[in-house]
Design a protein around this motif. Structure first.
Motif, short mmCIF file in Angstrom:
data_model
loop_
_atom_site.label_atom_id
_atom_site.label_comp_id
_atom_site.label_asym_id
_atom_site.label_seq_id
_atom_site.Cartn_x
_atom_site.Cartn_y
_atom_site.Cartn_z
N ARG A 17 -22.96 -0.58 21.39
CA ARG A 17 -23.65 -1.05 20.19
C ARG A 17 -23.23 -2.48 19.90
N GLU A 18 -24.19 -3.40 19.92
CA GLU A 18 -23.88 -4.82 19.79
C GLU A 18 -23.24 -5.14 18.44
N VAL A 19 -23.64 -4.45 17.39
CA VAL A 19 -23.07 -4.73 16.06
C VAL A 19 -21.58 -4.44 16.07
N ILE A 20 -21.19 -3.31 16.63
CA ILE A 20 -19.77 -2.95 16.70
C ILE A 20 -19.02 -3.95 17.58
N ARG A 21 -19.64 -4.30 18.72
CA ARG A 21 -18.99 -5.25 19.63
C ARG A 21 -18.78 -6.60 18.96
N ASN A 22 -19.79 -7.11 18.27
CA ASN A 22 -19.69 -8.42 17.62
C ASN A 22 -18.64 -8.42 16.52
N ASP A 23 -18.58 -7.31 15.75
CA ASP A 23 -17.54 -7.22 14.72
C ASP A 23 -16.15 -7.15 15.35
N GLY A 24 -16.06 -6.52 16.53
CA GLY A 24 -14.78 -6.49 17.25
C GLY A 24 -14.33 -7.88 17.65
N VAL A 25 -15.28 -8.73 18.06
CA VAL A 25 -14.94 -10.12 18.41
C VAL A 25 -14.40 -10.85 17.18
N LEU A 26 -15.06 -10.67 16.02
CA LEU A 26 -14.61 -11.33 14.79
C LEU A 26 -13.23 -10.83 14.37
N LEU B 157 -10.86 -9.67 16.34
CA LEU B 157 -9.86 -10.23 17.27
C LEU B 157 -9.62 -11.71 16.99
N GLN B 158 -10.64 -12.42 16.51
CA GLN B 158 -10.42 -13.83 16.13
C GLN B 158 -9.33 -13.93 15.06
N GLN B 159 -9.40 -13.07 14.06
CA GLN B 159 -8.42 -13.13 12.98
C GLN B 159 -7.04 -12.67 13.45
N LEU B 160 -7.01 -11.68 14.34
CA LEU B 160 -5.73 -11.14 14.80
C LEU B 160 -4.98 -12.13 15.69
N LYS C 241 -5.05 -15.48 15.66
CA LYS C 241 -4.72 -16.81 15.12
C LYS C 241 -3.21 -16.95 14.98
N SER C 242 -2.64 -17.94 15.67
CA SER C 242 -1.22 -18.30 15.54
C SER C 242 -0.30 -17.11 15.79
N ASN C 243 -0.67 -16.22 16.67
CA ASN C 243 0.19 -15.07 17.00
C ASN C 243 0.22 -14.94 18.53
N ALA C 244 1.25 -15.50 19.14
CA ALA C 244 1.34 -15.53 20.60
C ALA C 244 1.47 -14.13 21.19
N ALA C 245 2.17 -13.21 20.48
CA ALA C 245 2.38 -11.86 21.01
C ALA C 245 1.05 -11.12 21.14
N ILE C 246 0.24 -11.16 20.06
CA ILE C 246 -1.06 -10.49 20.11
C ILE C 246 -1.98 -11.18 21.11
N GLN C 247 -1.86 -12.52 21.23
CA GLN C 247 -2.67 -13.25 22.21
C GLN C 247 -2.39 -12.75 23.62
N LYS C 248 -1.13 -12.52 23.96
CA LYS C 248 -0.79 -12.03 25.30
C LYS C 248 -1.30 -10.61 25.51
N ILE C 249 -1.15 -9.77 24.48
CA ILE C 249 -1.62 -8.38 24.60
C ILE C 249 -3.12 -8.36 24.86
N VAL C 250 -3.86 -9.13 24.07
CA VAL C 250 -5.32 -9.14 24.22
C VAL C 250 -5.71 -9.69 25.59
N ALA C 251 -5.01 -10.76 26.04
CA ALA C 251 -5.35 -11.36 27.34
C ALA C 251 -5.12 -10.38 28.48
N PHE C 252 -4.01 -9.66 28.44
CA PHE C 252 -3.69 -8.74 29.53
C PHE C 252 -4.43 -7.40 29.41
N GLU C 253 -5.20 -7.24 28.35
CA GLU C 253 -6.08 -6.07 28.24
C GLU C 253 -7.49 -6.41 28.72
N ASN C 254 -7.58 -7.41 29.61
CA ASN C 254 -8.85 -7.77 30.26
C ASN C 254 -9.85 -8.40 29.30
#
Length: 759
Positions: A8-17, A19-22, A24-37
């Protein structure tokens, strides 16, 4: 992260938004998200949405990618090693016409360019930036950016600048790029035209200056090409084309102060950390006006400086002169050779001017300090000690140091020292260059010390400096020698490889030619033997003689083959006789064996001799067949040679006759092969007979062994009977011999009957 894969594109797009907030300025979450493909999924979404033609979803994905990559070295390395840089190339396949682009497409494209700059930012570790730059070149991303360089303007220029900064391969490619103009011109020249044109927007001129600085950063080859366009020997005599050097000189002496500043900074970057080019630039001569002699570029810069032009122009010229004279004693000598230069500098430093002029005073103090520190004392009136005394009398040491400190204390200096890209809110704030701030930081301390040093300390320092210079010269010399030797070694290696391949080819050719020569020799010798002494005169009589010889040899071969046939038939008859003997032998073996069959055993012992005789006869026949085969091969060789000769020299009738004879020879050869097959079958028959003989030998040996066992048993029985007879005799029982028993069987029976009655 699972929301990014939601159908569902609506759910996917809200997920992107989210993750944008999560991220921001958080290197630990950035690494987790990057290594989760996340990179794979976000790039897939951008592709599905149409790359730069996509809507707000593409923008959100690009912002999330920036959060994951900006100032995060591990994620940048993961992005590069995952081959995701290659997937960015289709983003910039947008064409040259940007008239019909929507606002969303422009936004998307700018974010994509910013994402590229995040990967090659000068603030990243040098190794990471260099590897990303190389990857962008090899996948064609740099080439794609250069195709849209002129169409997309400032953001693309800044992006290309950082992709080529400090990377020799990318810088060389950028130097070869031509702008889409008529006639075609190098992209560097077209960009410099925009930089020195006061009608162009300020941000564009700043972007072009940054691009030029990045092109020359750690690029001695590019620096040499720019300076060479100013030298007298390389200037285009026809004047049809405008070079980069001419554009820089035109901007340096134009009436626009911003053009003066940009041209001065660009020329200073062409001299950065390159003493050789600083010396070569002293040769540049400029024609000021008709009828006046030409003046050097250095002299023209000081002349404009003394005319009291705008502050921005003077700051640019002073930065160029400081860069030019630093670490170049020859340039210092040329500068001091003009008697007006030192009084001008001391006058500027000594006066108490307004706040706007303090920056110029500081730069004048820096230039005078460079003239003292890098002075080789070749001019008697401007030796180091005399210049120090002049400062002491006219300015004062403390006042000089204070004026020198005006530079580093200036607000615009601190702003320029932060990052390489020139970023100014207005043209008036365009005063300092980033690379020049490094030079000030390096020279401010050493100049301050040099002002307070005595003459003896100067002498000691001069000696140390000379020693270091000699050492540096020696090291430079050996580096040059090693570099030349490396080049020669590389050239020799290439030559060796070339010569080796050529040698192998020549050897193969020689071997082939030798084999061909040997074949020709063999053919010649055969023809010479076959044709005899009269082979020089080839005519019809010679052809007839040759044909007669071939016919004679063919008839001989027929006779020999007939004899061989007769011998073979005789051999077959002998084999039939032996077969009958073997059958009789087998029937005899099947009969009952008894010890009295000595005559059969002797016959069997004689059988191997007959078999050996038969084998020797077969071997003689095989030898005769081999001999005939060799003669036939020789005859075939002669026939082939004669065929070549006749086909080349003979008449049509002789060729036809020869072909007929060849067919006869071929038929004889086939008959010979069939006879050989018969011989092979005879040999197989002999092998079968030998196997049967070995079987009979084994059976006879077994029967003989059984007879021996029976004889042993009979001997044991006779011994037992003899022992029993002896015991009976000892007991008094009358025992008769076998002969007596046979003659008186009846009497014994009567006696036995009487004994029974008595009992």
């Amino acid at each position: 992260m699972d929301l990014l894969a939601d159908s569902r594109e609506v759910i996917r797009n809200d997920g992107v938004l989210l993750l944008q907030q999560l991220t921001k300025s958080n290197a630990a979450i950035q690494k987790i998200v990057a290594f989760e493909n996340a990179f794979e999924r976000l790039l897939d979404i951008i592709t599905e949405e149409g790359n730069s033609d996509g809507g707000i979803v593409v923008e959100d994905c690009l912002l999330l990618l920036q959060n994951l990559l900006k100032n995060n070295n591990s994620n940048q390395n993961f992005f590069k090693e995952g081959s995701y840089i290659q997937r960015m190339k289709p983003w910039f396949e947008v064409g040259d016409d940007n008239c019909g682009w929507s606002a969303q497409k422009v936004t998307n494209l700018h974010l994509m360019l910013q994402l590229v700059r995040v990967l090659v930012s000068p603030t990243n570790p040098p190794g990471a930036t260099s590897s990303c730059q190389k990857a962008m070149f090899h996948c064609g991303l740099l080439q794609q950016l250069c195709t849209i360089l002129m169409a997309t303007g400032v953001p693309t220029i800044n992006t290309v600048s950082e992709v080529i900064r400090g990377c020799q391969t990318n810088q060389d490619y950028f130097a070869s790029v031509n702008a889409p103009s008529n006639p075609p011109r190098p992209a560097i020249v077209v960009l410099l035209m925009s930089m020195v044109n006061e009608r162009q927007p300020f941000v564009l001129r700043c972007a072009v200056l940054y691009c030029f600085q990045c092109f020359l950063y750690k690029n001695q080859k590019g620096q040499g090409e720019i300076v060479s366009t100013l030298l007298p020997s390389t200037i285009d005599a026809t004047g049809n084309s405008v070079s980069a050097g001419q554009l820089l000189c035109g901007g340096l002496f134009s009436t626009d102060s911003l053009s003066n500043w940009c041209a001065a900074v660009a020329l200073a970057h062409a001299l950065q950390e390159n003493a050789t080019l600083k010396e070569q630039l002293l040769r540049v001569q400029l024609a000021t006006s008709i009828g006046n002699p030409p003046v050097s570029l250095l002299q023209q810069c000081t002349n404009i400086l003394s005319q009291g032009s705008k502050v921005q122009t003077r700051v640019g010229l002073l930065m160029l002169l400081c860069t030019w004279l630093s670490n170049c004693s020859i340039a210092v000598t040329h500068f001091l050779h003009n008697p007006a230069n030192v009084p001008f500098l001391t006058g500027q430093i000594a006066e108490n001017l307004g706040e706007e002029e303090q920056l110029v005073q500081g730069l004048c103090a820096l230039l005078l300090g460079i003239s003292i520190y890098y002075n080789d004392n070749s001019l008697e009136n401007y030796r180091k000690e005399k210049l120090k005394q002049l400062i002491e009398k006219r300015i004062g040491r403390e006042n000089f140091i204070e004026k020198l400190g005006f530079i580093s204390k200036h607000e615009l200096y601190s702003r320029a020292a932060q990052k390489p890209q020139p970023s100014f809110s207005s043209p008036d704030h365009m005063m300092f260059d980033h690379e020049f701030t490094k030079l000030v930081k390096e020279l401010e301390g050493v100049i301050s010390k040099a002002i307070y040093k005595s003459s003896e300390e100067d002498k000691k320092e001069e000696e140390v400096k000379k020693t270091l210079e000699q050492h540096d010269n020696i090291v430079t010399h050996y580096k040059k020698v090693i570099r030349e030797q490396d080049q020669e070694l590389e050239e020799l290696k290439q030559r060796v490889n070339t010569l080796t391949s050529q040698n192998e080819q020549l050897r193969a050719t020689v071997t082939q030619q030798v084999s061909q020569i040997q074949q020709h020799k063999d053919q010649y010798n055969l023809l010479k033997v076959q044709l005899g002494k009269d082979s020089q005169h080839h005519n019809s009589h010679g052809d007839t003689f040759q044909m007669n010889g071939i016919q004679t040899e063919v008839s001989k071969l027929k006779e020999e083959l007939e004899e061989w046939k007769k011998k073979h038939e005789l051999l077959q008859g002998q084999l039939k006789e032996k077969d009958s003997v073997i059958e009789k032998l087998v029937s005899t073996v099947s009969a009952e064996l008894d010890p009295a069959a000595n005559s059969w055993f002797q016959f069997f012992l004689c059988f191997p001799k007959e078999l050996e005789m038969l084998r020797s006869q077969i071997q003689l026949q095989s030898a005769e067949i081999s001999k005939l085969q060799m003669e036939n091969q020789k005859l075939q060789v002669i026939v082939r040679v004669n065929k070549l000769f006749l086909l080349s020299m003979g008449t049509k009738s002789s060729r036809v006759a020869f072909l007929q004879l060849s067919n006869e020879v071929k038929a004889l050869s086939e008959e010979k092969e069939s006879l050989k097959q018969h011989l092979d079958s005879s040999s197989s028959t002999v092998a079968i007979l030998q196997d049967e003989k070995s079987k009979l030998q084994r059976e006879v040996a077994e029967s003989k062994k059984e007879q021996d066992d029976l004889l042993v048993l009979l001997a044991d029985q006779d011994q037992k009977i003899s022992a029993l007879k002896i015991k009976l005799k000892d007991l008094g029982v009358p025992v008769e011999d076998e002969d007596d028993t046979e003659s008186g069987d009846q009497g014994d029976e009567d006696e036995d009957g009487d004994e029974e009655d008595q009992d």
